[in-house]
Design a protein around this motif. Structure first.
Motif, PDB file in Angstrom:
ATOM      1  N   VAL A 316      -2.731  12.365  -5.502  1.00  0.00           N
ATOM      2  CA  VAL A 316      -2.332  10.999  -5.817  1.00  0.00           C
ATOM      3  C   VAL A 316      -2.470  10.103  -4.575  1.00  0.00           C
ATOM      4  CG1 VAL A 316      -0.438   9.510  -6.523  1.00  0.00           C
ATOM      5  CG2 VAL A 316      -0.782  11.709  -7.659  1.00  0.00           C
ATOM      6  N   LEU A 317      -3.168   8.968  -4.745  1.00  0.00           N
ATOM      7  CA  LEU A 317      -3.269   7.923  -3.717  1.00  0.00           C
ATOM      8  C   LEU A 317      -2.330   6.786  -4.098  1.00  0.00           C
ATOM      9  CD1 LEU A 317      -7.141   7.854  -3.387  1.00  0.00           C
ATOM     10  CD2 LEU A 317      -5.585   8.528  -1.566  1.00  0.00           C
ATOM     11  N   SER A 318      -1.593   6.231  -3.137  1.00  0.00           N
ATOM     12  CA  SER A 318      -0.651   5.163  -3.458  1.00  0.00           C
ATOM     13  C   SER A 318      -0.466   4.248  -2.250  1.00  0.00           C
ATOM     14  CB  SER A 318       0.715   5.735  -3.877  1.00  0.00           C
ATOM     15  OG  SER A 318       1.303   6.470  -2.813  1.00  0.00           O
ATOM     16  N   VAL A 319      -0.041   3.015  -2.545  1.00  0.00           N
ATOM     17  CA  VAL A 319       0.370   2.051  -1.513  1.00  0.00           C
ATOM     18  C   VAL A 319       1.768   1.575  -1.869  1.00  0.00           C
ATOM     19  CG1 VAL A 319      -0.077  -0.160  -0.412  1.00  0.00           C
ATOM     20  CG2 VAL A 319      -1.997   1.297  -1.054  1.00  0.00           C
ATOM     21  N   GLU A 320       2.741   1.864  -1.026  1.00  0.00           N
ATOM     22  CA  GLU A 320       4.126   1.493  -1.291  1.00  0.00           C
ATOM     23  C   GLU A 320       4.320  -0.001  -1.024  1.00  0.00           C
ATOM     24  OE1 GLU A 320       6.479   3.296  -2.512  1.00  0.00           O
ATOM     25  OE2 GLU A 320       5.472   5.254  -2.499  1.00  0.00           O
ATOM     26  N   LEU A 321       4.932  -0.706  -2.011  1.00  0.00           N
ATOM     27  CA  LEU A 321       5.174  -2.141  -1.851  1.00  0.00           C
ATOM     28  C   LEU A 321       6.066  -2.410  -0.637  1.00  0.00           C
ATOM     29  CD1 LEU A 321       4.633  -4.926  -3.044  1.00  0.00           C
ATOM     30  CD2 LEU A 321       6.683  -4.634  -4.460  1.00  0.00           C
ATOM     31  N   SER A 322       7.022  -1.525  -0.414  1.00  0.00           N
ATOM     32  CA  SER A 322       7.931  -1.722   0.726  1.00  0.00           C
ATOM     33  C   SER A 322       7.171  -1.647   2.049  1.00  0.00           C
ATOM     34  CB  SER A 322       9.047  -0.669   0.699  1.00  0.00           C
ATOM     35  OG  SER A 322       8.505   0.654   0.752  1.00  0.00           O
ATOM     36  N   ASP A 323       6.089  -0.793   2.108  1.00  0.00           N
ATOM     37  CA  ASP A 323       5.281  -0.714   3.329  1.00  0.00           C
ATOM     38  C   ASP A 323       4.526  -2.017   3.566  1.00  0.00           C
ATOM     39  OD1 ASP A 323       6.172   1.858   3.709  1.00  0.00           O
ATOM     40  OD2 ASP A 323       4.390   2.804   2.832  1.00  0.00           O
ATOM     41  N   VAL A 324       4.051  -2.613   2.451  1.00  0.00           N
ATOM     42  CA  VAL A 324       3.351  -3.897   2.572  1.00  0.00           C
ATOM     43  C   VAL A 324       4.311  -4.966   3.081  1.00  0.00           C
ATOM     44  CG1 VAL A 324       2.101  -5.696   1.332  1.00  0.00           C
ATOM     45  CG2 VAL A 324       1.711  -3.287   0.756  1.00  0.00           C
ATOM     46  N   PHE A 325       5.521  -5.014   2.482  1.00  0.00           N
ATOM     47  CA  PHE A 325       6.516  -6.006   2.922  1.00  0.00           C
ATOM     48  C   PHE A 325       6.840  -5.850   4.405  1.00  0.00           C
ATOM     49  CE2 PHE A 325       8.529  -6.426  -1.583  1.00  0.00           C
ATOM     50  CZ  PHE A 325       7.451  -7.229  -1.952  1.00  0.00           C
ATOM     51  N   ALA A 326       6.888  -4.601   4.864  1.00  0.00           N
ATOM     52  CA  ALA A 326       7.292  -4.325   6.242  1.00  0.00           C
ATOM     53  C   ALA A 326       6.278  -4.851   7.256  1.00  0.00           C
ATOM     54  CB  ALA A 326       7.486  -2.821   6.441  1.00  0.00           C
ATOM     55  N   GLU A 327       5.044  -5.139   6.814  1.00  0.00           N
ATOM     56  CA  GLU A 327       4.010  -5.623   7.722  1.00  0.00           C
ATOM     57  C   GLU A 327       4.122  -7.127   7.981  1.00  0.00           C
ATOM     58  OE1 GLU A 327       1.964  -3.685   9.492  1.00  0.00           O
ATOM     59  OE2 GLU A 327       3.280  -2.172   8.582  1.00  0.00           O
ATOM     60  N   PHE A 328       5.013  -7.801   7.263  1.00  0.00           N
ATOM     61  CA  PHE A 328       5.179  -9.240   7.437  1.00  0.00           C
ATOM     62  C   PHE A 328       6.503  -9.525   8.151  1.00  0.00           C
ATOM     63  CE2 PHE A 328       2.279  -8.771   3.928  1.00  0.00           C
ATOM     64  CZ  PHE A 328       1.361  -9.790   4.119  1.00  0.00           C
ATOM     65  N   THR A 329       6.487 -10.505   9.004  1.00  0.00           N
ATOM     66  CA  THR A 329       7.699 -10.941   9.706  1.00  0.00           C
ATOM     67  C   THR A 329       7.756 -12.464   9.692  1.00  0.00           C
ATOM     68  OG1 THR A 329       6.563 -10.937  11.840  1.00  0.00           O
ATOM     69  CG2 THR A 329       7.735  -8.919  11.211  1.00  0.00           C
ATOM     70  N   ALA A 330       8.884 -12.985  10.035  1.00  0.00           N
ATOM     71  CA  ALA A 330       9.074 -14.440  10.066  1.00  0.00           C
ATOM     72  C   ALA A 330       9.150 -14.920  11.505  1.00  0.00           C
ATOM     73  CB  ALA A 330      10.350 -14.836   9.326  1.00  0.00           C
ATOM     74  N   GLY A 331       8.509 -16.022  11.786  1.00  0.00           N
ATOM     75  CA  GLY A 331       8.578 -16.643  13.099  1.00  0.00           C
ATOM     76  C   GLY A 331       9.750 -17.614  13.183  1.00  0.00           C
ATOM     77  N   THR A 332       9.717 -18.433  14.225  1.00  0.00           N
ATOM     78  CA  THR A 332      10.793 -19.403  14.436  1.00  0.00           C
ATOM     79  C   THR A 332      10.905 -20.361  13.259  1.00  0.00           C
ATOM     80  OG1 THR A 332      10.466 -19.291  16.815  1.00  0.00           O
ATOM     81  CG2 THR A 332      11.661 -21.196  15.962  1.00  0.00           C
ATOM     82  N   GLY A 333      12.110 -20.529  12.756  1.00  0.00           N
ATOM     83  CA  GLY A 333      12.359 -21.469  11.672  1.00  0.00           C
ATOM     84  C   GLY A 333      12.170 -20.880  10.292  1.00  0.00           C
ATOM     85  N   LEU A 334      11.812 -19.578  10.209  1.00  0.00           N
ATOM     86  CA  LEU A 334      11.637 -18.927   8.908  1.00  0.00           C
ATOM     87  C   LEU A 334      12.441 -17.641   8.868  1.00  0.00           C
ATOM     88  CD1 LEU A 334       7.782 -19.282   8.300  1.00  0.00           C
ATOM     89  CD2 LEU A 334       9.585 -20.565   7.175  1.00  0.00           C
TER      90      LEU A 334
END
Length: 463
Positions: A316-334
């Protein structure tokens, strides 16, 4: 001039030309119209009105016209503030603002709602508004190669636009519908080197020669002629190399092992085998385990992150949604959580553009935006360093030390107010207003005269 009669009745009209300065002075119609409030200007009707109270006209300011704003840094709730500051229930009026900065979380702003309960029920909180997802998404957009869904906030790569960034050079073709490059050149488009040469008939013919009997070769035409046939060559029965016959060929073939049968008379081979009869060697048979074991997830170098996961046991091949979310961060003001961005800025997070029109407030800027009128008639003084505005009483009023006036003799008073037209008031030693004959001299001097001797008269000159 003083009147000592207890009652004075004038038949007809009384004209007044003197200055009206005391509470018991009679007034003219002109003075009344110029100084009394007889109505409300149309552009101020929302803020004030004339009302009759006990038979007299009074000016009434409507609620919210004058608002008191108080900031409290200690009270932790509106109830605590009321207990400490609103004991009588009349300390504030409708429209007054209370700002509480000592509460937990953001500061709270309360407005007096006109109630008379004498408790916190007389105040209503002014709620702030949070920024919605739609407002954040509306502030975002995408450029070439990136798609942005303003309805969901989803950001994706536009493969078609990215392929459109590429093109093919000489000798290549490029299909931007799938990103495939292909060689698009013939030998005419490739220069000949010194080692690997292109084919030509003359080069090919020049590289060939023949030897021995029975062959002839024309290097100009490339034609090789065979001058012999097999019938012309006698077979050596004792030799190893014999002429081919079907019988010799069929007799030279045999089969061993299972899965094959051979008829030496007809030369026919037949396969009668399945995979279970064929021993596995270099080429292996397919199994799920071998297929799954042949797959793996590629390693990537930072800053890239491999989001694809592979289970070699199940395939089984898979991409976890939580792993995708973890690749994004917020900068100043977000702020960012589980794939969702939200605005989390305050004015300290926003850099001021000093060349822009909209600048942050500072005391110095506010003070620098104000100045005093430079005209000679302006009596206001302004200190742009402190922001203080001053109207000096001495600029429009001069009080003299008690004066002794000799009957029918002018006394010159230097008031220094810079205006010839001034108002002169005189009072006797008991504080009663007395009328003097006044003569204006120039912008800094005035003369006064009494018909009787006056001692210790207090004289005031004003604009």
């Amino acid at each position: 001039m003083e009147f000592f009669s207890p009652q004075n009745v004038f038949k007809g009209q009384v004209s007044i030309e003197g200055a009206i300065s005391a509470d018991n002075h009679a007034v003219t119609k002109q003075y009344l119209e110029a100084n009394a409030v007889v109505g409300i200007a149309t552009d101020s009707a929302n803020y004030a009105e004339l009302v009759t109270v006990n038979g007299e006209k009074q000016l009434k300011l409507k609620p919210l016209t004058i608002t008191d704003v108080a900031v409290d840094t200690t009270a932790t709730s509106i109830g605590a503030w009321v207990t400490a500051n609103y004991t009588n229930g009349d300390e504030k009026q409708e429209g007054d603002i209370i700002i509480l900065t000592g509460v937990t979380g953001r500061a709270q702003t309360w407005i007096h709602n006109g109630g008379s309960a004498g408790s916190s029920a007389d105040f209503t909180e002014i709620e702030g508004q949070s920024v919605s997802d739609a407002e954040v998404r509306a502030a975002l957009s995408a450029s070439s190669g990136v798609n942005f869904n303003a309805s969901t906030g989803e950001i994706t790569a536009d493969q078609a636009e990215i392929r459109g960034f590429f093109a093919a050079g000489s000798g290549l073709s490029y299909d931007n519908s799938n990103g495939t490059y292909s060689l698009n050149v013939d030998s005419d488009g490739i220069s000949e080197g010194s080692n690997n040469l292109y084919y030509t008939d003359s080069r090919s013919r020049g590289a060939i020669s023949v030897s021995g009997a029975g062959l002839s070769y024309n290097s100009s035409t490339g034609v090789i002629d065979l001058a012999l046939i097999t019938d012309d060559i006698t077979e050596d029965a004792g030799a190893t190399n014999l002429w081919f016959t079907d019988a010799r060929a069929r007799g030279a073939i045999s089969v061993t092992g299972s899965g094959l049968s051979y008829n030496s008379l007809t030369g026919v081979l037949q396969l009668a085998a399945n995979t279970s009869m064929i021993t596995e060697s270099g080429n292996l048979y397919f199994t799920d385990a071998r297929s799954r074991g042949a797959l793996s997830v590629a390693s990537v170098a930072g800053p890239d992150v491999q989001l694809l996961q592979y289970n070699s046991t199940t395939g089984v091949l898979s991409v976890e949604l939580s792993d995708v979310f973890a690749e994004f961060t917020a900068g100043t003001g977000l702020a960012y959580s589980n794939g969702e961005y939200s605005l989390d800025a305050k004015t300290d997070d926003i850099t001021e553009d000093v060349a822009a029109t909209n600048l942050w407030f500072t005391d110095a800027r506010a003070r620098g935006a104000i100045s005093a009128d430079s005209s000679s008639d302006n009596m206001a003084q302004y200190n742009s360093t402190t922001g203080a505005i001053l109207v000096d009483l001495g600029d429009f009023r001069k009080e003299f030390a008690p004066q002794s006036l000799t009957a029918n003799t002018f006394a010159t008073l230097n008031h220094g107010l810079g205006k010839k037209i001034v108002h002169v008031s005189a009072y006797d030693s008991s504080g009663n207003l007395i009328q003097l004959d006044v003569q204006l001299v120039d912008a800094n001097n005035v003369k006064v005269k009494s018909v009787v001797n006056v001692s210790n008269a207090e004289i005031v000159v004003s604009l």
